[in-house]
Motif scaffolding. Structure first.
Motif, PDB file in Angstrom:
ATOM      1  N   GLY A  98      26.822   4.854 -18.592  1.00 34.41           N
ATOM      2  CA  GLY A  98      25.461   5.108 -18.181  1.00 34.41           C
ATOM      3  C   GLY A  98      24.472   5.429 -19.281  1.00 34.41           C
ATOM      4  N   ASN A  99      24.807   6.371 -20.179  1.00 34.09           N
ATOM      5  CA  ASN A  99      23.819   6.738 -21.190  1.00 34.09           C
ATOM      6  C   ASN A  99      23.552   5.592 -22.159  1.00 34.09           C
ATOM      7  OD1 ASN A  99      26.421   7.053 -22.310  1.00 34.09           O
ATOM      8  ND2 ASN A  99      25.671   8.498 -23.838  1.00 34.09           N
ATOM      9  N   THR A 100      24.581   4.788 -22.441  1.00 42.24           N
ATOM     10  CA  THR A 100      24.401   3.644 -23.336  1.00 42.24           C
ATOM     11  C   THR A 100      23.594   2.556 -22.653  1.00 42.24           C
ATOM     12  OG1 THR A 100      26.564   4.156 -24.276  1.00 42.24           O
ATOM     13  CG2 THR A 100      25.592   2.052 -24.860  1.00 42.24           C
ATOM     14  N   SER A 101      23.864   2.306 -21.382  1.00 43.21           N
ATOM     15  CA  SER A 101      23.055   1.337 -20.646  1.00 43.21           C
ATOM     16  C   SER A 101      21.597   1.773 -20.598  1.00 43.21           C
ATOM     17  CB  SER A 101      23.599   1.156 -19.225  1.00 43.21           C
ATOM     18  OG  SER A 101      24.686   0.256 -19.204  1.00 43.21           O
ATOM     19  N   GLY A 102      21.376   3.069 -20.495  1.00 47.00           N
ATOM     20  CA  GLY A 102      20.013   3.567 -20.515  1.00 47.00           C
ATOM     21  C   GLY A 102      19.285   3.213 -21.798  1.00 47.00           C
ATOM     22  N   LEU A 103      20.006   3.244 -22.911  1.00 45.83           N
ATOM     23  CA  LEU A 103      19.398   2.891 -24.189  1.00 45.83           C
ATOM     24  C   LEU A 103      19.167   1.385 -24.292  1.00 45.83           C
ATOM     25  CD1 LEU A 103      21.429   5.261 -26.528  1.00 45.83           C
ATOM     26  CD2 LEU A 103      19.055   5.516 -25.781  1.00 45.83           C
ATOM     27  N   TYR A 104      20.105   0.597 -23.749  1.00 47.26           N
ATOM     28  CA  TYR A 104      19.884  -0.855 -23.699  1.00 47.26           C
ATOM     29  C   TYR A 104      18.636  -1.162 -22.867  1.00 47.26           C
ATOM     30  CZ  TYR A 104      24.461  -2.101 -25.721  1.00 47.26           C
ATOM     31  OH  TYR A 104      25.530  -2.278 -26.549  1.00 47.26           O
ATOM     32  N   TYR A 122      31.120  -5.428 -14.845  1.00 46.34           N
ATOM     33  CA  TYR A 122      32.526  -5.035 -14.860  1.00 46.34           C
ATOM     34  C   TYR A 122      32.734  -3.525 -14.837  1.00 46.34           C
ATOM     35  CZ  TYR A 122      37.458  -4.890 -16.203  1.00 46.34           C
ATOM     36  OH  TYR A 122      38.810  -4.642 -16.240  1.00 46.34           O
ATOM     37  N   MET A 123      31.859  -2.755 -15.478  1.00 48.44           N
ATOM     38  CA  MET A 123      32.038  -1.300 -15.537  1.00 48.44           C
ATOM     39  C   MET A 123      31.435  -0.573 -14.342  1.00 48.44           C
ATOM     40  SD  MET A 123      31.684  -0.473 -19.615  1.00 48.44           S
ATOM     41  CE  MET A 123      32.143   1.247 -19.411  1.00 48.44           C
ATOM     42  N   GLY A 124      30.830  -1.314 -13.421  1.00 47.26           N
ATOM     43  CA  GLY A 124      30.421  -0.717 -12.166  1.00 47.26           C
ATOM     44  C   GLY A 124      29.031  -0.108 -12.135  1.00 47.26           C
ATOM     45  N   GLU A 125      28.795   0.665 -11.072  1.00 43.51           N
ATOM     46  CA  GLU A 125      27.453   1.118 -10.724  1.00 43.51           C
ATOM     47  C   GLU A 125      26.746   1.869 -11.836  1.00 43.51           C
ATOM     48  OE1 GLU A 125      25.225   3.752  -7.210  1.00 43.51           O
ATOM     49  OE2 GLU A 125      27.428   3.627  -7.291  1.00 43.51           O
ATOM     50  N   ASP A 126      27.430   2.829 -12.474  1.00 41.82           N
ATOM     51  CA  ASP A 126      26.732   3.653 -13.454  1.00 41.82           C
ATOM     52  C   ASP A 126      26.356   2.877 -14.711  1.00 41.82           C
ATOM     53  OD1 ASP A 126      29.521   3.583 -13.973  1.00 41.82           O
ATOM     54  OD2 ASP A 126      29.349   5.282 -15.326  1.00 41.82           O
ATOM     55  N   SER A 127      26.926   1.687 -14.898  1.00 40.52           N
ATOM     56  CA  SER A 127      26.542   0.857 -16.037  1.00 40.52           C
ATOM     57  C   SER A 127      25.359  -0.051 -15.710  1.00 40.52           C
ATOM     58  CB  SER A 127      27.732   0.010 -16.503  1.00 40.52           C
ATOM     59  OG  SER A 127      28.043  -1.003 -15.556  1.00 40.52           O
ATOM     60  N   VAL A 128      25.020  -0.168 -14.426  1.00 39.79           N
ATOM     61  CA  VAL A 128      23.962  -1.084 -13.989  1.00 39.79           C
ATOM     62  C   VAL A 128      22.691  -0.341 -13.597  1.00 39.79           C
ATOM     63  CG1 VAL A 128      23.327  -2.834 -12.272  1.00 39.79           C
ATOM     64  CG2 VAL A 128      25.647  -2.805 -13.208  1.00 39.79           C
ATOM     65  N   THR A 129      22.840   0.780 -12.897  1.00 45.41           N
ATOM     66  CA  THR A 129      21.655   1.451 -12.340  1.00 45.41           C
ATOM     67  C   THR A 129      20.645   1.942 -13.380  1.00 45.41           C
ATOM     68  OG1 THR A 129      22.982   3.490 -12.130  1.00 45.41           O
ATOM     69  CG2 THR A 129      22.731   2.114 -10.164  1.00 45.41           C
TER      70      THR A 129
END
Length: 271
Positions: A98-104, A122-129
């Protein structure tokens, strides 16, 4: 860009064409190599030649990352040059905790102001939201791709006649809506678009693979179009590398116009 604005562009241009800016420094015409920024000069000419026919541009980020800092500069200049009314896609295929996706998300939506970014589920909800927390920005979730390796995972049977790609589409619907989530569905999977539309009838689909990869625009339109068109059909090599000579931009315009004319016919027929 919101859904209504995107559909307005589709209606205005009678097109649902996305031009993929997969700009390979090893493939662009040699006469550009002596310019200060060959990648941007190539992209600039392609945009000028195709903006009349395209409703979206999709730079594949790998082609720019591979050039290091200079590549990112070329990408920024390209993004700034694209007309503001045209939808932009960062084909980055990101997706991390999640925190890394937030930076992306911050990188592509705040620093570069793309309208959308492709995301791996692939890593699910917290990687997408984290990507869904921006107004008028879009996640384009990898749903059903047409590469050979897609059979390694996407078509695995989960039981009860459900494949993994179908689960991805269903879960994606729980995370986002038709106003902030699209899905990648390969054009060479056109025979499966009816099954896709049974799950996500109202979402936009980003459909790569028409042209050089052999996908059929007719089949995609027949099975995939909804009452808001619901399609962004991408062509990369078939347009931007229609010629490797000094006439490359003219040939790109011809290739883009050919697709646009065919798209106009399907829009009139199915909408």
């Amino acid at each position: 860009m919101n859904r209504a604005s995107l559909f307005e562009q589709i209606q205005k241009k009678k097109s649902f064409l996305c031009v993929g800016l997969d700009t390979d420094i090893k493939k662009i015409p040699s006469h550009l190599l002596d310019t200060e920024d060959p990648v941007f000069e190539f992209n600039k000419a392609i945009i000028d030649a195709t903006k009349e026919f395209a409703v979206a541009y999709k730079p594949n980020i790998a082609f720019y990352e591979s050039l290091g800092a200079e590549g990112w500069k070329s990408l920024e200049k390209t993004l700034n040059y694209i007309p503001k009314e045209i939808f932009t896609i960062a084909d980055a295929k990101r997706g991390d905790i999640g925190n890394t996706s937030g930076l992306y998300a911050r990188a592509f939506f705040e620093n570069m102001s793309f309208d959308s970014v492709t995301v791996a589920p692939y890593m699910g909800e917290d990687s997408v939201t984290p990507f869904l927390g921006y107004d008028n920005k879009w996640v384009i979730l990898l749903g059903l791709t047409s590469n050979q390796g897609s059979f390694d995972f996407q078509h695995c049977d989960l039981g009860k006649n459900e494949a993994l790609w179908q689960r991805v589409l269903k879960k994606g619907k729980e995370w986002g809506t038709e106003d902030n989530m699209m899905y990648v569905v390969g054009a060479t999977r056109a025979d499966m678009l009816k099954k896709v539309r049974e799950i996500i009838p109202d979402h936009f689909l980003l459909v790569p693979g028409v042209g050089a990869q052999g996908g059929s625009l007719q089949k995609v339109a027949e099975a995939g179009m909804n009452d808001h068109c619901g399609l962004l059909v991408n062509s990369s090599r078939g347009i931007i590398y229609a010629s490797n000579g000094e006439d490359f931009a003219d040939k790109a315009a011809e290739a883009a116009q050919t697709l646009q004319k065919e798209m106009a016919e399907y829009l009139e027929k199915y909408l």
